[in-house]
Design a protein around this motif. Structure first.
Motif, PDB file in Angstrom:
ATOM      1  N   ILE A   8       0.488  -1.287   0.004  1.00 33.69           N
ATOM      2  CA  ILE A   8       0.359   0.496   0.493  1.00 33.69           C
ATOM      3  C   ILE A   8       1.156   1.479  -0.264  1.00 33.69           C
ATOM      4  N   GLU A   9       0.611   2.378  -0.815  1.00 29.90           N
ATOM      5  CA  GLU A   9       1.972   3.513  -0.931  1.00 29.90           C
ATOM      6  C   GLU A   9       1.349   4.315   0.575  1.00 29.90           C
ATOM      7  N   HIS A  10       2.258   4.458   1.287  1.00 28.08           N
ATOM      8  CA  HIS A  10       2.167   5.612   1.420  1.00 28.08           C
ATOM      9  C   HIS A  10       0.677   6.628   2.424  1.00 28.08           C
ATOM     10  N   ILE A  11       0.542   6.356   3.049  1.00 30.04           N
ATOM     11  CA  ILE A  11      -0.330   8.114   3.415  1.00 30.04           C
ATOM     12  C   ILE A  11      -0.093   8.025   4.862  1.00 30.04           C
ATOM     13  N   ALA A  12       0.036   9.680   3.972  1.00 24.71           N
ATOM     14  CA  ALA A  12       0.477  10.395   6.121  1.00 24.71           C
ATOM     15  C   ALA A  12      -0.849   9.976   6.771  1.00 24.71           C
ATOM     16  N   GLY A  13      -0.066  10.389   7.720  1.00 20.58           N
ATOM     17  CA  GLY A  13      -0.798   9.888   9.354  1.00 20.58           C
ATOM     18  C   GLY A  13      -0.921   8.077   9.388  1.00 20.58           C
ATOM     19  N   GLY A  14      -1.287   7.176   8.565  1.00 18.25           N
ATOM     20  CA  GLY A  14      -1.524   6.040   8.731  1.00 18.25           C
ATOM     21  C   GLY A  14      -0.543   5.456   8.729  1.00 18.25           C
ATOM     22  N   GLU A  15      -0.524   3.931   9.786  1.00 19.21           N
ATOM     23  CA  GLU A  15       0.559   2.743   9.818  1.00 19.21           C
ATOM     24  C   GLU A  15      -0.131   1.785   8.492  1.00 19.21           C
ATOM     25  N   LEU A  16       1.130   1.173   8.091  1.00 23.71           N
ATOM     26  CA  LEU A  16       0.337   0.474   6.978  1.00 23.71           C
ATOM     27  C   LEU A  16       1.469  -0.963   6.489  1.00 23.71           C
ATOM     28  N   ILE A  17       1.626  -1.893   6.989  1.00 15.97           N
ATOM     29  CA  ILE A  17       1.959  -3.078   6.311  1.00 15.97           C
ATOM     30  C   ILE A  17       1.879  -3.630   5.603  1.00 15.97           C
ATOM     31  N   GLN A  18       2.861  -4.768   4.790  1.00 18.79           N
ATOM     32  CA  GLN A  18       2.164  -5.732   3.892  1.00 18.79           C
ATOM     33  C   GLN A  18       2.592  -6.864   4.767  1.00 18.79           C
ATOM     34  N   ALA A  19       1.752  -7.761   4.177  1.00 21.20           N
ATOM     35  CA  ALA A  19       1.437  -9.117   5.471  1.00 21.20           C
ATOM     36  C   ALA A  19      -0.032  -9.788   5.736  1.00 21.20           C
ATOM     37  N   ASP A  20       0.189 -10.721   5.215  1.00 18.57           N
ATOM     38  CA  ASP A  20      -1.263 -12.005   5.783  1.00 18.57           C
ATOM     39  C   ASP A  20      -1.612 -11.645   7.080  1.00 18.57           C
ATOM     40  N   PHE A  21      -2.585 -11.389   6.969  1.00 15.14           N
ATOM     41  CA  PHE A  21      -3.279 -11.124   7.978  1.00 15.14           C
ATOM     42  C   PHE A  21      -3.796 -12.640   9.204  1.00 15.14           C
ATOM     43  N   THR A  22      -3.184 -13.468   8.507  1.00 13.08           N
ATOM     44  CA  THR A  22      -3.971 -14.642   9.264  1.00 13.08           C
ATOM     45  C   THR A  22      -2.785 -15.068  10.189  1.00 13.08           C
ATOM     46  N   THR A  23      -1.220 -14.651  10.282  1.00 15.43           N
ATOM     47  CA  THR A  23      -0.483 -15.175   9.755  1.00 15.43           C
ATOM     48  C   THR A  23       0.265 -14.857  11.659  1.00 15.43           C
ATOM     49  N   PRO A  24       0.271 -15.667  12.237  1.00 10.70           N
ATOM     50  CA  PRO A  24       0.342 -15.094  13.680  1.00 10.70           C
ATOM     51  C   PRO A  24       1.726 -13.968  14.230  1.00 10.70           C
ATOM     52  N   GLY A  25       0.642 -13.225  15.188  1.00  3.00           N
ATOM     53  CA  GLY A  25       1.758 -12.136  15.441  1.00  3.00           C
ATOM     54  C   GLY A  25       1.140 -10.854  14.711  1.00  3.00           C
ATOM     55  N   VAL A  26       0.522 -11.027  13.421  1.00  2.00           N
ATOM     56  CA  VAL A  26       0.428  -9.210  12.948  1.00  2.00           C
ATOM     57  C   VAL A  26      -0.686  -8.698  13.347  1.00  2.00           C
ATOM     58  N   ASP A  27      -1.927 -10.123  13.851  1.00  4.06           N
ATOM     59  CA  ASP A  27      -3.074  -8.735  14.394  1.00  4.06           C
ATOM     60  C   ASP A  27      -2.414  -7.949  15.697  1.00  4.06           C
TER      61      ASP A  27
END
Length: 243
Positions: free
Chosen positions: A121-140
């Motif tokens: 996801i291209e940067h959005i000022a003020g947002g925290e964005l990560i590229q990951a599989d949400f179902t991977t343990p620890g991402v939540d």
């Protein structure tokens, strides 16, 4: 069972893993980049998608107003009805690419917004964005840490690639709704809200009943920006109950 009694919590199942990232997206978003390229050398389905986008007034409006996707208008309509995004609120967006919902949450006063998607996801000022599989343990937990604690609002626009087999596609859709609902029920602060994409006319595998047991109200909305021929709807679960 009396109204005061709660159904027993199901043991949390082992998280399902998404086996591969979506194939229809780009680095700028789920199928909608900064520019829509020509249809040369693209598959027939891609060419048809591009034609729909070029003829879609909601997509035109999104580009004109600087929103990452037409989905921004879906969240704005839902928020206009139910006032989910409040000044200072903490928001988590699951399936966030290309970032339209993150933009809306920040524009409407959220203090902390974190989004995750398999696509970058291209940067959005003020947002925290990560590229990951949400179902991977620890991402939540990573998402919760990024916003500094329990969310006030969890959003899910997650969607699987369809394979054309109706039953299999439906089961995949339900699995994502279950995963998002489990996360919302586990992490939302009391009084918080949850919005998830769903589809009309199908068995939701008991997810809707479970939401009704944890939230004061659950509503179904089909935003105007949803395609008219689509069975897409959104469930809006309001006022999470104290356990």
């Amino acid at each position: 069972m009396s109204q005061d009694e709660k159904p027993p919590e199901r043991p949390q199942a082992e998280r399902r893993r998404m086996v591969r990232p979506p194939t229809g997206g780009t680095a700028a978003g789920r199928g909608m980049g900064q520019k829509i390229k020509t249809a040369d050398k693209k598959s027939m389905s891609s060419q048809q998608w591009i034609k729909r986008q070029l003829a879609d007034p909601w997509s035109d409006r999104a580009r004109a107003e600087g929103w990452r996707s037409r989905a921004a208008f879906k969240l704005m309509e839902i928020d206009d009805r139910h006032r989910l995004i409040r000044p200072g609120s903490k928001v988590i967006d699951l399936g966030a690419a290309p970032g339209g919902w993150v933009q809306v949450a920040l524009k409407r006063g959220a203090a902390a917004v974190a989004g995750v998607d398999l696509l970058p996801i291209e940067h959005i000022a003020g947002g925290e964005l990560i590229q990951a599989d949400f179902t991977t343990p620890g991402v939540d937990q990573q998402l919760i840490d990024l916003i500094g604690g329990a969310p006030d609002l969890v959003l899910s626009d997650m969607a699987h690639n369809t394979i054309g087999h109706r039953q299999t596609d439906h089961l995949k859709i339900i699995a994502l709704i279950e995963i998002a609902a489990d996360f919302a029920i586990r992490t939302l602060r009391p009084g918080g809200a949850f919005v998830t994409k769903s589809f009309q006319g199908g068995d939701a595998g008991g997810v809707l009943d479970r939401l009704r047991s944890h939230f004061e109200t659950v509503k179904t909305i089909k935003p105007q920006a949803s395609r008219k021929g689509s069975s897409e709807v959104y469930w809006v679960a309001l006022n999470k109950l104290r356990v």
